[in-house]
Design an enzyme around this catalytic site. Structure first.
Site, PDB file in Angstrom:
ATOM      1  N   GLY A 164       0.870  -1.182   0.000  1.00 36.69           N
ATOM      2  CA  GLY A 164       0.000   0.000   0.000  1.00 36.69           C
ATOM      3  C   GLY A 164       0.899   1.220   0.000  1.00 36.69           C
ATOM      4  O   GLY A 164       1.876   1.281  -0.738  1.00 36.69           O
ATOM      5  N   SER A 192       5.955  -5.361  -0.902  1.00 35.07           N
ATOM      6  CA  SER A 192       5.952  -3.965  -1.356  1.00 35.07           C
ATOM      7  C   SER A 192       6.236  -3.006  -0.184  1.00 35.07           C
ATOM      8  O   SER A 192       7.338  -3.032   0.353  1.00 35.07           O
ATOM      9  CB  SER A 192       4.626  -3.699  -2.065  1.00 35.07           C
ATOM     10  N   ALA A 193       5.272  -2.215   0.270  1.00 31.37           N
ATOM     11  CA  ALA A 193       5.510  -1.328   1.421  1.00 31.37           C
ATOM     12  C   ALA A 193       5.976  -2.127   2.637  1.00 31.37           C
ATOM     13  O   ALA A 193       6.843  -1.682   3.400  1.00 31.37           O
ATOM     14  CB  ALA A 193       4.244  -0.539   1.757  1.00 31.37           C
ATOM     15  N   HIS A 196       8.849  -3.404  -6.769  1.00 34.00           N
ATOM     16  CA  HIS A 196       8.236  -3.116  -8.096  1.00 34.00           C
ATOM     17  C   HIS A 196       9.272  -2.444  -9.011  1.00 34.00           C
ATOM     18  O   HIS A 196       8.914  -1.549  -9.780  1.00 34.00           O
ATOM     19  CB  HIS A 196       7.018  -2.184  -7.968  1.00 34.00           C
ATOM     20  N   GLU A 240       9.215  -7.320 -10.011  1.00 31.27           N
ATOM     21  CA  GLU A 240       8.056  -8.143  -9.645  1.00 31.27           C
ATOM     22  C   GLU A 240       8.342  -9.599 -10.014  1.00 31.27           C
ATOM     23  O   GLU A 240       8.803  -9.872 -11.127  1.00 31.27           O
ATOM     24  CB  GLU A 240       6.796  -7.625 -10.336  1.00 31.27           C
TER      25      GLU A 240
END
Lengths: 231, 231
Positions: B89, B121-122, B158, B193
């Protein structure tokens, strides 16, 4: 006020500031020397190198450039200047430097009394209420995200539409701005390359070759045409 | 330590966490319940909604999920948990919430004694030294950019190669990371990714289907293969 906040300094395939040349002649009418604020340092280039780049364009419209980094007393230099240009690069680095040296407020006060101001990209972000809609990487930690608030909204320079062919799960620009609106109630102007915001006195319009995408809390994003007023 | 820091939760065209399923069965071996940290709130969804999404995957590998937001005493909840998953997020929102509630340090201490941790991710960014190489928009102002430092470098999840066909003058990902290196002397792992970092004890490797791009101050960026050790 008398300002231009541009999405980018350079259009794809164009030369530095070339597409804005006629606008800049009008913006700086009667001004023969301005201060360049090089603190965003695109690609990490030096303040001197960046100032030389700005100088090479402004020579063509007969305006002299002094880099703000050259002055011992920078706040006084801002007070004595006749106009300003803040170049693009990294918004975090720009905002950190301006806050740490106590210059954000000094610049704001001088622009608010009517001295001409041009911002490109990061230099446009600092014309908004805060830097929370920058695209830049947070490579340094600024003491605050607050900016000059020369316009009553935030900007997203280099606004980019989603690429439907991209097989990638990183967020699109629109997704990021909609996330901003879940945490903040402030209009965001998605400024595509080729567009700029013009404020002259109290009139604020968006200008340039593209439509402009507007994001507001609780509304679907919508597009406005060049020449439209912004509030 | 026993951790996975993944570039993304979801591959293009795939289902949530599907590509990591076999790895997660190994990561959480012997653990039947973990805490989900939903604070990054992708797209602004609620903590409950986000926790339900994580739960629907973890049911398929017979692991129960409790959302950290459900606990009155969150620090104690972290201490009593058997494992963790932090979803993706907005990294600014995640880091702000963890610091403000005093949870960054509590989570770090629990992961450092060997309890399994998954970040996507985050949630992977916070495994790095700091969040200065996130791609996210700074929609809120965290009290610090410091993170857990579960690995001796920073991550760029990413990671995306430049698109030579794009007629756009915004910075590429590589340009942004090289700007970071002008201000910081810290290795950055550009995690495409499909890739993830695996730390088991003191051994840190990069895994997955793609090459991984490494950025270090004073060196040309270079690529390493899946299975390579990271220092």
């Amino acid at each position: 006020m008398n300002i231009i906040l541009a999405s980018t300094s350079t259009l794809f395939g164009g030369a530095y500031l070339e597409y804005l040349k006629e606008e800049l002649i009008k913006l700086y009418e009667g001004v023969d020397e301005i201060i360049f604020i090089p603190f965003a340092r695109p690609g990490g280039i030096s303040h001197d190198e960046y100032t030389a780049k700005a100088r090479s364009f402004f020579e063509t419209i007969h305006i002299k450039i002094r880099g703000l980094h050259e002055f011992e007393n920078k706040s006084e230099a801002l007070d004595q200047a006749k106009g300003y240009f803040t170049g693009g690069g990294n918004t975090f680095l720009l905002v950190k430097t301006l806050h740490e040296e106590g210059l954000m407020q000094a610049l704001k006060q001088n622009v608010e009394v009517g001295k001409p101001y041009l911002g490109c990209s990061a230099g446009s972000n600092i014309g908004g209420q805060n830097m929370k809609t920058t695209n830049d990487m947070p490579i340094v930690y600024p003491p605050s995200f607050d900016c000059m608030g020369l316009v009553p909204f935030n900007l997203n320079p280099h606004y980019l539409d989603p690429n439907p062919e991209l097989k990638h799960n990183g967020e699109t620009r629109e997704t990021r701005i909609l996330e901003f609106l879940t945490q903040n109630d402030l209009k965001v102007v998605g400024l595509r390359e080729g567009n700029w915001i013009r404020r002259k006195g109290d009139a604020i319009t968006v200008e340039g070759s593209e439509l402009t995408r507007i994001f507001e809390k609780g509304k679907e994003p919508y597009e406005i045409e060049s020449g439209s007023e912004l509030y």
